[in-house]
Design an enzyme around this catalytic site. Structure first.
Site, PDB file in Angstrom:
ATOM      1  N   MET A   1      30.459  37.332  39.028  1.00  0.00           N
ATOM      2  CA  MET A   1      30.078  38.110  37.844  1.00  0.00           C
ATOM      3  C   MET A   1      29.949  39.601  38.159  1.00  0.00           C
ATOM      4  SD  MET A   1      27.607  35.438  35.962  1.00  0.00           S
ATOM      5  CE  MET A   1      27.966  36.179  34.398  1.00  0.00           C
TER       6      MET A   1
ATOM      7  N   ALA B   1      27.147  36.674  44.763  1.00  0.00           N
ATOM      8  CA  ALA B   1      28.345  35.873  45.090  1.00  0.00           C
ATOM      9  C   ALA B   1      28.616  34.853  43.990  1.00  0.00           C
ATOM     10  CB  ALA B   1      28.189  35.174  46.454  1.00  0.00           C
TER      11      ALA B   1
ATOM     12  N   GLY C   1      28.360  41.267  40.539  1.00  0.00           N
ATOM     13  CA  GLY C   1      27.037  41.788  40.890  1.00  0.00           C
ATOM     14  C   GLY C   1      27.120  42.911  41.916  1.00  0.00           C
TER      15      GLY C   1
ATOM     16  N   ASP D   1      36.670  45.567  40.908  1.00  0.00           N
ATOM     17  CA  ASP D   1      35.914  45.384  39.667  1.00  0.00           C
ATOM     18  C   ASP D   1      34.969  46.549  39.375  1.00  0.00           C
ATOM     19  OD1 ASP D   1      37.056  42.913  39.263  1.00  0.00           O
ATOM     20  OD2 ASP D   1      35.368  41.778  40.084  1.00  0.00           O
TER      21      ASP D   1
ATOM     22  N   LYS E   1      29.811  41.107  34.473  1.00  0.00           N
ATOM     23  CA  LYS E   1      31.034  40.893  33.678  1.00  0.00           C
ATOM     24  C   LYS E   1      31.436  39.424  33.693  1.00  0.00           C
ATOM     25  CE  LYS E   1      34.023  40.090  37.199  1.00  0.00           C
ATOM     26  NZ  LYS E   1      34.612  38.808  37.496  1.00  0.00           N
TER      27      LYS E   1
HETATM   28  O1  C5P Z   1      38.577  44.801  45.621  1.00  0.00           O
HETATM   29  P1  C5P Z   1      37.565  43.892  46.217  1.00  0.00           P
HETATM   30  O2  C5P Z   1      37.003  44.435  47.514  1.00  0.00           O
HETATM   31  O3  C5P Z   1      36.482  43.494  45.276  1.00  0.00           O
HETATM   32  O4  C5P Z   1      38.328  42.567  46.589  1.00  0.00           O
HETATM   33  C1  C5P Z   1      37.793  41.602  47.446  1.00  0.00           C
HETATM   34  C2  C5P Z   1      38.883  40.671  47.903  1.00  0.00           C
HETATM   35  O5  C5P Z   1      39.327  39.863  46.802  1.00  0.00           O
HETATM   36  C3  C5P Z   1      40.139  41.355  48.424  1.00  0.00           C
HETATM   37  O6  C5P Z   1      40.014  41.687  49.771  1.00  0.00           O
HETATM   38  C4  C5P Z   1      41.177  40.274  48.181  1.00  0.00           C
HETATM   39  O7  C5P Z   1      41.098  39.275  49.168  1.00  0.00           O
HETATM   40  C5  C5P Z   1      40.716  39.630  46.888  1.00  0.00           C
HETATM   41  N1  C5P Z   1      41.378  40.210  45.700  1.00  0.00           N
HETATM   42  C6  C5P Z   1      42.706  39.921  45.472  1.00  0.00           C
HETATM   43  N2  C5P Z   1      43.343  40.443  44.384  1.00  0.00           N
HETATM   44  C7  C5P Z   1      42.666  41.217  43.512  1.00  0.00           C
HETATM   45  C8  C5P Z   1      41.300  41.515  43.711  1.00  0.00           C
HETATM   46  C9  C5P Z   1      40.684  40.979  44.830  1.00  0.00           C
HETATM   47  O8  C5P Z   1      43.339  39.195  46.261  1.00  0.00           O
HETATM   48  N3  C5P Z   1      43.317  41.700  42.453  1.00  0.00           N
END
Ligand code: C5P
Length: 308
Positions: A107, A104, A109, A144, A16
């Site tokens: 996108m 990392a 992945g 995501d 994405k």
């Molecule tokens: O949801 P995900 O595990 O992909 O998110 C990884 C990290 O990215 C979260 O622990 C947070 O630190 C940050 N994040 C955030 N706000 C979001 C999505 C992700 O702060 N809306």
């Protein structure tokens, strides 16, 4: 022979790009409130899940060594979640991930692999979960992941997991500059909070990008280009200042616009058409600013089962 006959199922899942990423204040749960427009593009990971006597993971592709081949892998987490949801006694399966999406790289992945794991395990174990069931399991795996299931173009709110499909009449041609080293998403959000605190910024809730949504509905790529926006870009540039050079090189090579993708460090360049994208990609490859350069188009569909 069908994947069924081999005792396996394979899913293909797109990367994405965030055409718009508005980031609100830090919430009490550690996430940030988002208003984002996701677009799925034609770079794919494939996740194959086969019956096995214990959980095994292999990862293939250029950057396979950067991906954990253990139960912390998001595809493995997804397979285990499906096993639990279907009340299976175990999650024994062989998971094979073929990676094309940068690791990392901002996108999605890892999220694509999670979505692929959900879909393939659901088919392997004859769970055939509905889209709503998949989306709700996806939200438990990461912000995501629901979009990786859905694909197309969608407005994301909440932490990015609440999705509304968006009318997009644009055929978007992209060049992707993959950076030499990755960035961790939490680090980039933390850097954004630090920069905002340094400037004593009062951060309003993120608004809906109406002008960008109108350009998408009208199929107007020229109007869309200057509206691409990413609130995380200053934080990604602060952590990897070299990305400024990459962004400059892409627009100098003839892209309509360039932004950091999501939390970065991949930079994505919107081009007028596929021919322009090939020419921008050729010039960027020669400039040495990126580890690799790819072209892609979008929007494309979300996670789909395919025949191996
Ligand atoms: O949801 P995900 O595990 O992909 O998110 C990884 C990290 O990215 C979260 O622990 C947070 O630190 C940050 N994040 C955030 N706000 C979001 C999505 C992700 O702060 N809306």
């Amino acid at each position: 022979m069908s994947p069924f006959a081999l005792g396996g199922a394979r899913a293909r899942v797109p990367a994405k790009i965030n055409l718009h990423l508005g980031v609100g204040p830090l919430r009490d749960d550690g996430y940030h409130e988002l208003s984002t427009v996701f677009c799925a593009i034609s770079l794919f990971d494939e996740v194959t899940v086969r019956s096995a006597d214990h959980l095994r993971i292999t990862v293939n592709g250029d950057s396979a060594r950067q991906v954990p081949a253990d139960p912390t892998n998001l595809a493995a987490q997804a397979v285990m979640l499906v096993a639990e949801y279907l009340e299976r006694q175990d999650a024994n399966a062989e998971i094979e991930i073929d990676k094309q999406i940068p690791v990392a790289g901002g996108m999605a992945g890892g999220s694509a692999d999670a979505a692929g794991g959900l879909l393939a395990a659901s088919r392997l174990w004859r769970g055939d979960l509905s889209r709503d069931e998949l989306l709700s399991l996806a939200a438990a795996l990461g912000s995501d992941v629901p979009f990786s299931v859905l694909g197309g173009t969608a407005l994301g709110t909440g932490r990015g997991e609440k999705l509304l499909p968006v009318l997009n009449r644009c055929e978007l041609s992209w060049v992707i500059a993959v950076a030499k080293t990755g960035l961790s998403t939490p680090d980039v959000y933390r850097e954004l909070d630090r920069l905002r605190a340094e400037r004593d910024e009062i951060v309003p809730p993120p608004g809906r990008p109406d002008a960008l949504l109108r350009a998408l509905a009208a199929g107007d790529v020229t109007a869309l280009a200057p509206l691409l926006h990413n609130d995380l870009q200053p934080a990604a540039l602060s952590l990897q200042p070299m990305l400024r050079r990459t962004l400059r090189a892409g627009t100098e090579a003839g892209a309509l616009a360039g932004i950091v993708s999501g939390s970065g460090p991949s930079c994505v360049f919107l081009c007028a058409d596929p021919d322009a994208a090939v020419s921008v990609a050729a010039e960027l490859s020669g400039s040495g600013v990126a580890r690799s350069v790819k072209t892609a188009f979008g929007p494309v569909a979300g996670a789909r089962l395919v025949t191996p």
